[in-house]
Design a protein around this motif. Structure first.
Motif, PDB file in Angstrom:
ATOM      1  N   GLY A   1       0.828  -1.197   0.000  1.00 50.51           N
ATOM      2  CA  GLY A   1       0.000   0.000   0.000  1.00 50.51           C
ATOM      3  C   GLY A   1       0.864   1.249   0.000  1.00 50.51           C
ATOM      4  N   SER A   2       0.202   2.380  -0.199  1.00 48.63           N
ATOM      5  CA  SER A   2       0.951   3.639  -0.250  1.00 48.63           C
ATOM      6  C   SER A   2       1.056   4.307   1.117  1.00 48.63           C
ATOM      7  CB  SER A   2       0.288   4.593  -1.240  1.00 48.63           C
ATOM      8  OG  SER A   2      -1.031   4.886  -0.826  1.00 48.63           O
ATOM      9  N   TRP A   3       0.358   3.766   2.145  1.00 46.19           N
ATOM     10  CA  TRP A   3       0.344   4.437   3.441  1.00 46.19           C
ATOM     11  C   TRP A   3       1.729   4.542   4.075  1.00 46.19           C
ATOM     12  CZ3 TRP A   3       2.023   2.332   7.940  1.00 46.19           C
ATOM     13  CH2 TRP A   3       2.112   0.942   8.016  1.00 46.19           C
ATOM     14  N   PRO A   4       2.625   3.536   3.965  1.00 45.66           N
ATOM     15  CA  PRO A   4       3.945   3.706   4.598  1.00 45.66           C
ATOM     16  C   PRO A   4       4.712   4.890   4.012  1.00 45.66           C
ATOM     17  CG  PRO A   4       3.582   1.397   4.051  1.00 45.66           C
ATOM     18  CD  PRO A   4       2.518   2.186   3.366  1.00 45.66           C
ATOM     19  N   LEU A   5       4.663   5.027   2.680  1.00 45.12           N
ATOM     20  CA  LEU A   5       5.359   6.135   2.034  1.00 45.12           C
ATOM     21  C   LEU A   5       4.753   7.473   2.454  1.00 45.12           C
ATOM     22  CD1 LEU A   5       7.527   7.082   0.074  1.00 45.12           C
ATOM     23  CD2 LEU A   5       5.869   6.777  -1.784  1.00 45.12           C
ATOM     24  N   LYS A   6       3.421   7.538   2.511  1.00 51.26           N
ATOM     25  CA  LYS A   6       2.755   8.777   2.934  1.00 51.26           C
ATOM     26  C   LYS A   6       3.120   9.134   4.376  1.00 51.26           C
ATOM     27  CE  LYS A   6      -1.219   8.323  -0.167  1.00 51.26           C
ATOM     28  NZ  LYS A   6      -2.655   8.021  -0.271  1.00 51.26           N
ATOM     29  N   LEU A   7       3.188   8.113   5.233  1.00 57.28           N
ATOM     30  CA  LEU A   7       3.540   8.347   6.631  1.00 57.28           C
ATOM     31  C   LEU A   7       4.969   8.873   6.757  1.00 57.28           C
ATOM     32  CD1 LEU A   7       2.841   8.070   9.668  1.00 57.28           C
ATOM     33  CD2 LEU A   7       3.730   5.742   9.545  1.00 57.28           C
ATOM     34  N   VAL A   8       5.883   8.252   6.027  1.00 60.35           N
ATOM     35  CA  VAL A   8       7.288   8.678   6.074  1.00 60.35           C
ATOM     36  C   VAL A   8       7.449  10.083   5.509  1.00 60.35           C
ATOM     37  CG1 VAL A   8       9.588   8.213   5.125  1.00 60.35           C
ATOM     38  CG2 VAL A   8       8.246   6.344   6.099  1.00 60.35           C
ATOM     39  N   LEU A   9       6.799  10.364   4.382  1.00 60.38           N
ATOM     40  CA  LEU A   9       6.873  11.709   3.797  1.00 60.38           C
ATOM     41  C   LEU A   9       6.278  12.752   4.740  1.00 60.38           C
ATOM     42  CD1 LEU A   9       5.995  11.032   0.039  1.00 60.38           C
ATOM     43  CD2 LEU A   9       8.225  11.632   1.003  1.00 60.38           C
ATOM     44  N   GLY A  10       5.150  12.407   5.379  1.00 55.25           N
ATOM     45  CA  GLY A  10       4.544  13.325   6.337  1.00 55.25           C
ATOM     46  C   GLY A  10       5.463  13.600   7.519  1.00 55.25           C
ATOM     47  N   PHE A  11       6.127  12.547   7.994  1.00 54.57           N
ATOM     48  CA  PHE A  11       7.054  12.700   9.112  1.00 54.57           C
ATOM     49  C   PHE A  11       8.211  13.630   8.735  1.00 54.57           C
ATOM     50  CE2 PHE A  11      10.866  11.171  11.401  1.00 54.57           C
ATOM     51  CZ  PHE A  11      10.475  11.492  12.692  1.00 54.57           C
ATOM     52  N   PHE A  12       8.768  13.423   7.539  1.00 50.24           N
ATOM     53  CA  PHE A  12       9.879  14.273   7.119  1.00 50.24           C
ATOM     54  C   PHE A  12       9.436  15.711   6.843  1.00 50.24           C
ATOM     55  CE2 PHE A  12      12.311  10.348   6.592  1.00 50.24           C
ATOM     56  CZ  PHE A  12      13.539  10.755   7.102  1.00 50.24           C
ATOM     57  N   LEU A  13       8.184  15.888   6.407  1.00 52.16           N
ATOM     58  CA  LEU A  13       7.667  17.252   6.239  1.00 52.16           C
ATOM     59  C   LEU A  13       7.556  17.951   7.593  1.00 52.16           C
ATOM     60  CD1 LEU A  13       4.922  16.819   3.497  1.00 52.16           C
ATOM     61  CD2 LEU A  13       7.043  18.150   3.318  1.00 52.16           C
ATOM     62  N   LEU A  14       7.136  17.211   8.621  1.00 54.62           N
ATOM     63  CA  LEU A  14       7.075  17.777   9.974  1.00 54.62           C
ATOM     64  C   LEU A  14       8.476  18.148  10.471  1.00 54.62           C
ATOM     65  CD1 LEU A  14       4.433  15.477  11.697  1.00 54.62           C
ATOM     66  CD2 LEU A  14       4.178  17.900  11.111  1.00 54.62           C
ATOM     67  N   LEU A  15       9.453  17.276  10.202  1.00 54.96           N
ATOM     68  CA  LEU A  15      10.834  17.583  10.588  1.00 54.96           C
ATOM     69  C   LEU A  15      11.334  18.828   9.865  1.00 54.96           C
ATOM     70  CD1 LEU A  15      12.559  14.057  10.652  1.00 54.96           C
ATOM     71  CD2 LEU A  15      11.761  15.412  12.600  1.00 54.96           C
ATOM     72  N   ALA A  16      11.029  18.912   8.568  1.00 50.26           N
ATOM     73  CA  ALA A  16      11.458  20.071   7.789  1.00 50.26           C
ATOM     74  C   ALA A  16      10.797  21.341   8.319  1.00 50.26           C
ATOM     75  CB  ALA A  16      11.113  19.866   6.312  1.00 50.26           C
ATOM     76  N   GLY A  17       9.513  21.236   8.695  1.00 51.71           N
ATOM     77  CA  GLY A  17       8.822  22.380   9.277  1.00 51.71           C
ATOM     78  C   GLY A  17       9.435  22.801  10.603  1.00 51.71           C
ATOM     79  N   GLY A  18       9.811  21.809  11.416  1.00 51.04           N
ATOM     80  CA  GLY A  18      10.471  22.106  12.681  1.00 51.04           C
ATOM     81  C   GLY A  18      11.782  22.837  12.488  1.00 51.04           C
ATOM     82  N   PHE A  19      12.514  22.425  11.464  1.00 51.86           N
ATOM     83  CA  PHE A  19      13.777  23.103  11.144  1.00 51.86           C
ATOM     84  C   PHE A  19      13.503  24.521  10.627  1.00 51.86           C
ATOM     85  CE2 PHE A  19      16.680  24.144   7.577  1.00 51.86           C
ATOM     86  CZ  PHE A  19      17.790  24.500   8.336  1.00 51.86           C
ATOM     87  N   TRP A  20      12.528  24.649   9.729  1.00 46.92           N
ATOM     88  CA  TRP A  20      12.211  25.932   9.105  1.00 46.92           C
ATOM     89  C   TRP A  20      11.819  26.981  10.147  1.00 46.92           C
ATOM     90  CZ3 TRP A  20      12.836  28.029   4.441  1.00 46.92           C
ATOM     91  CH2 TRP A  20      12.140  29.195   4.130  1.00 46.92           C
ATOM     92  N   PHE A  21      11.056  26.541  11.144  1.00 47.66           N
ATOM     93  CA  PHE A  21      10.592  27.483  12.171  1.00 47.66           C
ATOM     94  C   PHE A  21      11.528  27.556  13.380  1.00 47.66           C
ATOM     95  CE2 PHE A  21       6.620  26.487   9.886  1.00 47.66           C
ATOM     96  CZ  PHE A  21       6.253  27.776   9.536  1.00 47.66           C
ATOM     97  N   GLY A  22      12.720  27.002  13.228  1.00 45.93           N
ATOM     98  CA  GLY A  22      13.738  27.124  14.255  1.00 45.93           C
ATOM     99  C   GLY A  22      13.543  26.271  15.493  1.00 45.93           C
ATOM    100  N   LYS A  23      12.692  25.246  15.399  1.00 43.88           N
ATOM    101  CA  LYS A  23      12.455  24.363  16.545  1.00 43.88           C
ATOM    102  C   LYS A  23      13.421  23.183  16.565  1.00 43.88           C
ATOM    103  CE  LYS A  23       8.925  26.899  17.583  1.00 43.88           C
ATOM    104  NZ  LYS A  23       9.084  27.928  18.601  1.00 43.88           N
ATOM    105  N   LEU A  24      14.006  22.875  15.413  1.00 46.32           N
ATOM    106  CA  LEU A  24      14.937  21.746  15.306  1.00 46.32           C
ATOM    107  C   LEU A  24      16.219  22.182  14.618  1.00 46.32           C
ATOM    108  CD1 LEU A  24      12.649  18.798  14.106  1.00 46.32           C
ATOM    109  CD2 LEU A  24      13.661  19.064  16.369  1.00 46.32           C
ATOM    110  N   HIS A  25      17.318  21.644  15.061  1.00 44.95           N
ATOM    111  CA  HIS A  25      18.591  21.842  14.380  1.00 44.95           C
ATOM    112  C   HIS A  25      18.563  21.021  13.097  1.00 44.95           C
ATOM    113  CE1 HIS A  25      22.997  21.533  13.756  1.00 44.95           C
ATOM    114  NE2 HIS A  25      22.985  22.748  14.312  1.00 44.95           N
TER     115      HIS A  25
END
Length: 197
Positions: free
Chosen positions: A85-109
């Motif tokens: 199914g496509s759900w694992p890929l969607k979950l992983v992409l969503g997780f990395f988008l959250l990480l990227a957002g955390g970095f963008w807004f200065g919450k994550l190194h």
């Protein structure tokens, strides 16, 4: 052509064993490699001494390996390849988008999303290598090592490997432990983010 044989060795943890062909007394044949994924009835674990029917194919090294294995008395089932199914890929992409957002807004190194990405690639490669070794009856990677890689941040790669190369996707105890490592890793990440807010 289907053959008949008896399971002479089986390692349930590693998911493979060997079948001794049942031939006429004057005939001799080498044992045939048996991997768990070749067994059609996945709800039943093989036991030493069980009689099975199977077809034979060659692995990349030219060795015999069993395919479409059925227990004696059970009907052979012709299955189409299972499509992940496509759900694992969607979950992983969503997780990395959250990480990227955390970095963008200065919450994550930047090292946090980069670390997850690197560990995921390494973990995926380890799963692929272990699957290849399982097929060739080679030196396997310990399950505890795969779980440790998921725990420290490689779980996105492990999840993709389980669902797209179909490795370590059936063993219930492994899957439960994997879920626990993912939850622990995410909890640690949430704690890390909340501690810097």
């Amino acid at each position: 052509m289907r053959q008949k044989g008896k399971i002479t060795q089986w390692d349930d943890d590693k998911g493979f064993g060997f079948i001794q062909p049942m031939l006429k007394p004057a005939q001799k044949a080498e044992q045939v490699f048996l991997h768990a994924k070749a067994i059609q009835n996945r709800g039943r674990r093989p036991q030493v001494g069980e009689v099975v029917t199977y077809s034979v194919a060659k692995d990349p090294q030219g060795r015999n390996q069993a395919q479409q294995v059925s227990y004696a008395g059970e009907k052979q089932v012709i299955k189409s390849a299972r499509v992940a199914g496509s759900w694992p890929l969607k979950l992983v992409l969503g997780f990395f988008l959250l990480l990227a957002g955390g970095f963008w807004f200065g919450k994550l190194h930047y090292s946090v999303p980069a670390g997850y990405a690197i560990l995921s690639v390494i973990t995926y490669a380890m799963y692929a290598w272990d699957k290849r070794q399982a097929k060739n009856a080679g030196q396997r990677t310990r399950e505890s090592t795969l779980q440790l890689m998921a725990l420290v941040g490689g779980w996105p790669g492990a999840l993709l490997a389980q669902n797209y190369i179909r490795h370590k996707s059936k063993k219930r105890s492994f899957r439960l432990m994997f879920c626990a490592t993912v939850l622990f890793n995410i909890a640690a990440l949430v704690w890390l983010i909340s501690s810097v807010l």
